[in-house]
Design an enzyme around this catalytic site. Structure first.
Site, PDB file in Angstrom:
ATOM      1  N   SER A 185    -148.364  -6.881  24.679  1.00 59.68           N
ATOM      2  CA  SER A 185    -149.366  -5.907  24.919  1.00 59.68           C
ATOM      3  C   SER A 185    -150.052  -6.020  26.082  1.00 59.68           C
ATOM      4  O   SER A 185    -150.548  -5.159  26.653  1.00 59.68           O
ATOM      5  CB  SER A 185    -150.010  -5.300  23.574  1.00 59.68           C
TER       6      SER A 185
ATOM      7  N   GLU B  58    -142.060  -0.360  23.076  1.00 59.94           N
ATOM      8  CA  GLU B  58    -142.799   0.502  24.058  1.00 59.94           C
ATOM      9  C   GLU B  58    -143.924   0.870  23.853  1.00 59.94           C
ATOM     10  O   GLU B  58    -144.324   2.235  24.065  1.00 59.94           O
ATOM     11  CB  GLU B  58    -141.899   1.764  24.329  1.00 59.94           C
TER      12      GLU B  58
ATOM     13  N   GLY C 287    -131.348   1.881  -6.498  1.00 54.98           N
ATOM     14  CA  GLY C 287    -130.469   0.703  -6.155  1.00 54.98           C
ATOM     15  C   GLY C 287    -129.529   1.077  -5.187  1.00 54.98           C
ATOM     16  O   GLY C 287    -129.400   0.026  -4.333  1.00 54.98           O
TER      17      GLY C 287
ATOM     18  N   ARG D  90    -126.985  13.283  -7.696  1.00 53.20           N
ATOM     19  CA  ARG D  90    -127.159  12.289  -8.498  1.00 53.20           C
ATOM     20  C   ARG D  90    -127.791  12.853  -9.604  1.00 53.20           C
ATOM     21  O   ARG D  90    -128.686  13.772  -9.840  1.00 53.20           O
ATOM     22  CB  ARG D  90    -128.393  11.167  -7.859  1.00 53.20           C
TER      23      ARG D  90
ATOM     24  N   GLN E  85    -136.275   5.026  -1.706  1.00 54.90           N
ATOM     25  CA  GLN E  85    -136.823   5.188  -2.883  1.00 54.90           C
ATOM     26  C   GLN E  85    -135.801   6.118  -3.810  1.00 54.90           C
ATOM     27  O   GLN E  85    -135.494   6.063  -5.038  1.00 54.90           O
ATOM     28  CB  GLN E  85    -138.214   5.431  -2.989  1.00 54.90           C
TER      29      GLN E  85
ATOM     30  N   THR F  91    -142.109  -7.895  28.809  1.00 53.99           N
ATOM     31  CA  THR F  91    -142.691  -8.687  27.857  1.00 53.99           C
ATOM     32  C   THR F  91    -142.361 -10.141  28.225  1.00 53.99           C
ATOM     33  O   THR F  91    -141.086 -10.447  28.544  1.00 53.99           O
ATOM     34  CB  THR F  91    -142.049  -8.537  26.411  1.00 53.99           C
TER      35      THR F  91
ATOM     36  N   PHE G 170    -135.286  -3.608  31.432  1.00 52.64           N
ATOM     37  CA  PHE G 170    -136.634  -3.749  32.183  1.00 52.64           C
ATOM     38  C   PHE G 170    -137.118  -4.960  31.646  1.00 52.64           C
ATOM     39  O   PHE G 170    -137.662  -4.901  30.391  1.00 52.64           O
ATOM     40  CB  PHE G 170    -137.240  -2.589  32.455  1.00 52.64           C
ATOM     41  N   GLY G 171    -137.561  -6.071  32.561  1.00 53.93           N
ATOM     42  CA  GLY G 171    -138.347  -7.275  31.539  1.00 53.93           C
ATOM     43  C   GLY G 171    -139.762  -7.144  32.044  1.00 53.93           C
ATOM     44  O   GLY G 171    -140.395  -7.726  33.133  1.00 53.93           O
TER      45      GLY G 171
END
Length: 389
Positions: free
Chosen positions: A132, A369, A346, A274, A342, A126, A123-124
């Site tokens: 918006s 959307e 790492g 961990r 977090q 934008t 659906f086009g």
């Protein structure tokens, strides 16, 4: 409100979860890395009946409700957002406008393939200068009286499922008023089949996330389609699409719920496994409290989402509830992915981890959307506040 699914829906959830974990999860990281749209898996989703869930059986649909569709989207989003948005957009943006606003002839022509997953639709709405502010549409569809055809010219941007090997059509909003006329623009929806001369599909965007989802720009240069390709009442294209977005916002919220649940599941499992300073990191309050917050996010987002779906399924007003669900669930999903990353430390920064992929993918949930700002506007108006229009 207590959300309770039927036995049939819970059985369906198990079927979709099994499919997601066996057919999608093992390959999702590679699809993300290589920016691959997995055509065969999407076809398998169609064979499972996912693309036809909320449509009548006469169009090869499943005859289910929005709640059941949300369950499917949630389960797939747990393992891969790209495939979840492929499903959500294929149903909500590709097939739903045709079902909701098409003539019976249009439904019979296009819906069966879309419902069966043999084809995808986009659906086009934008455009490069109209996001918006979709009322700023510049694409035009002018009737050629000599041939009885509509001649479409313009551009669209950020259109999902618009250039895959399965894409059969794109419905676009276009101005059908007389150039130079005064008053608000008359915007209609026009179905443009793939491969129509003058219809060009740009290469896929380079995106921060959703790498296995197809997103492209479109252009139309004197594209000619029969006048009967107008979808719904002429001049109602923009208003009709806003109605479609209400349902889509609930489905996007369900996608966000799946993301939050995955972050919770992954974080709890990792926190138990961990070790740091001789103990599981889940034994430390810093990690345990993050997991607790994730549990709250999952529960509140799920309640808002399925309450909105229930309102829609029972024929009650749901625009306000849909905006609340979309706003809360998507913003919670972005926060949840940050918390989960977090917790993983790492390892969470490594692309091959699920939490890393969810972190990159989640941001668009606050934009697509209807942005979070638009949801706040809808909610504010629902409260009766005298906002400027």
């Amino acid at each position: 409100m207590h959300i309770e699914f039927t036995d049939e829906q819970e059985q369906f959830r198990k079927v979709v979860r099994d499919f997601a974990e066996t057919a999608i999860a093992p390959h999702a990281e590679a699809w993300d890395r290589d920016h691959t749209f997995p055509v065969e898996v999407v076809r398998e989703m169609g064979e499972l009946g996912l693309f036809g869930l909320p449509f009548p059986e006469e169009y090869e649909g499943g005859g289910a409700d929005l709640t059941t569709l949300c369950i499917a989207i949630e389960e797939i989003a747990r393992v891969d957002q790209s495939m979840a948005i492929t499903l959500e957009a294929g149903v909500g943006l590709g097939a739903s406008p045709i079902f909701r606003f098409g003539t019976e002839e249009q439904r019979q022509r296009w819906l069966p393939d879309l419902c069966a997953g043999r084809a995808l639709g986009g659906f086009g709405l934008t455009e490069p200068e109209a996001g918006s502010d979709a009322g700023g549409t510049r694409t035009r569809a002018v009737l050629d009286d000599a041939t009885g055809e509509l001649v479409v010219n313009g551009e669209k941007a950020f259109i999902t499922n618009s250039g895959t090997p399965l894409t059969s059509l794109v419905t676009v909003t276009a101005r059908t008023d007389t150039p130079g006329s005064e008053g608000p623009p008359e915007i209609s929806a026009v179905v443009i089949p793939s491969g129509t001369p003058g219809f060009a599909v740009a290469p896929p965007y380079r995106k921060m996330g959703w790498h296995a989802s197809d997103t492209r720009g479109l252009s139309f240069a004197d594209v000619r389609v029969p006048a009967d390709h107008i979808l719904g009442e002429r001049g109602r294209g923009f208003a009709n699409f806003l109605a479609i977005l209400d349902e889509g916002r609930i489905a996007i919220a369900a996608l966000a719920v799946g993301v939050i649940q995955a972050c919770l599941d992954e974080s709890v499992a990792y926190a138990k496994e961990r070790q740091a300073f001789g103990r599981a990191i889940g034994s430390y309050q810093a990690t345990a409290f993050r997991c607790a917050d994730l549990a709250v996010m999952a529960e509140t987002a799920r309640l808002l989402t399925y309450q909105a779906a229930w309102l829609r399924d029972t024929g009650q007003p749901y625009t306000h509830a849909a905006a609340m669900a979309k706003l809360h669930a998507t913003e919670a999903a972005v926060t949840a992915t940050r918390h989960a990353t977090q917790v993983f430390g790492g390892y969470g920064f490594m692309d091959e981890t699920l939490v890393s992929r969810h972190y990159r993918d989640a941001k668009i949930l606050e934009i697509g959307e209807g942005t979070s700002e638009v949801q706040r506007l809808v909610i504010s108006r629902g409260l009766g506040l005298p906002l400027e229009r």
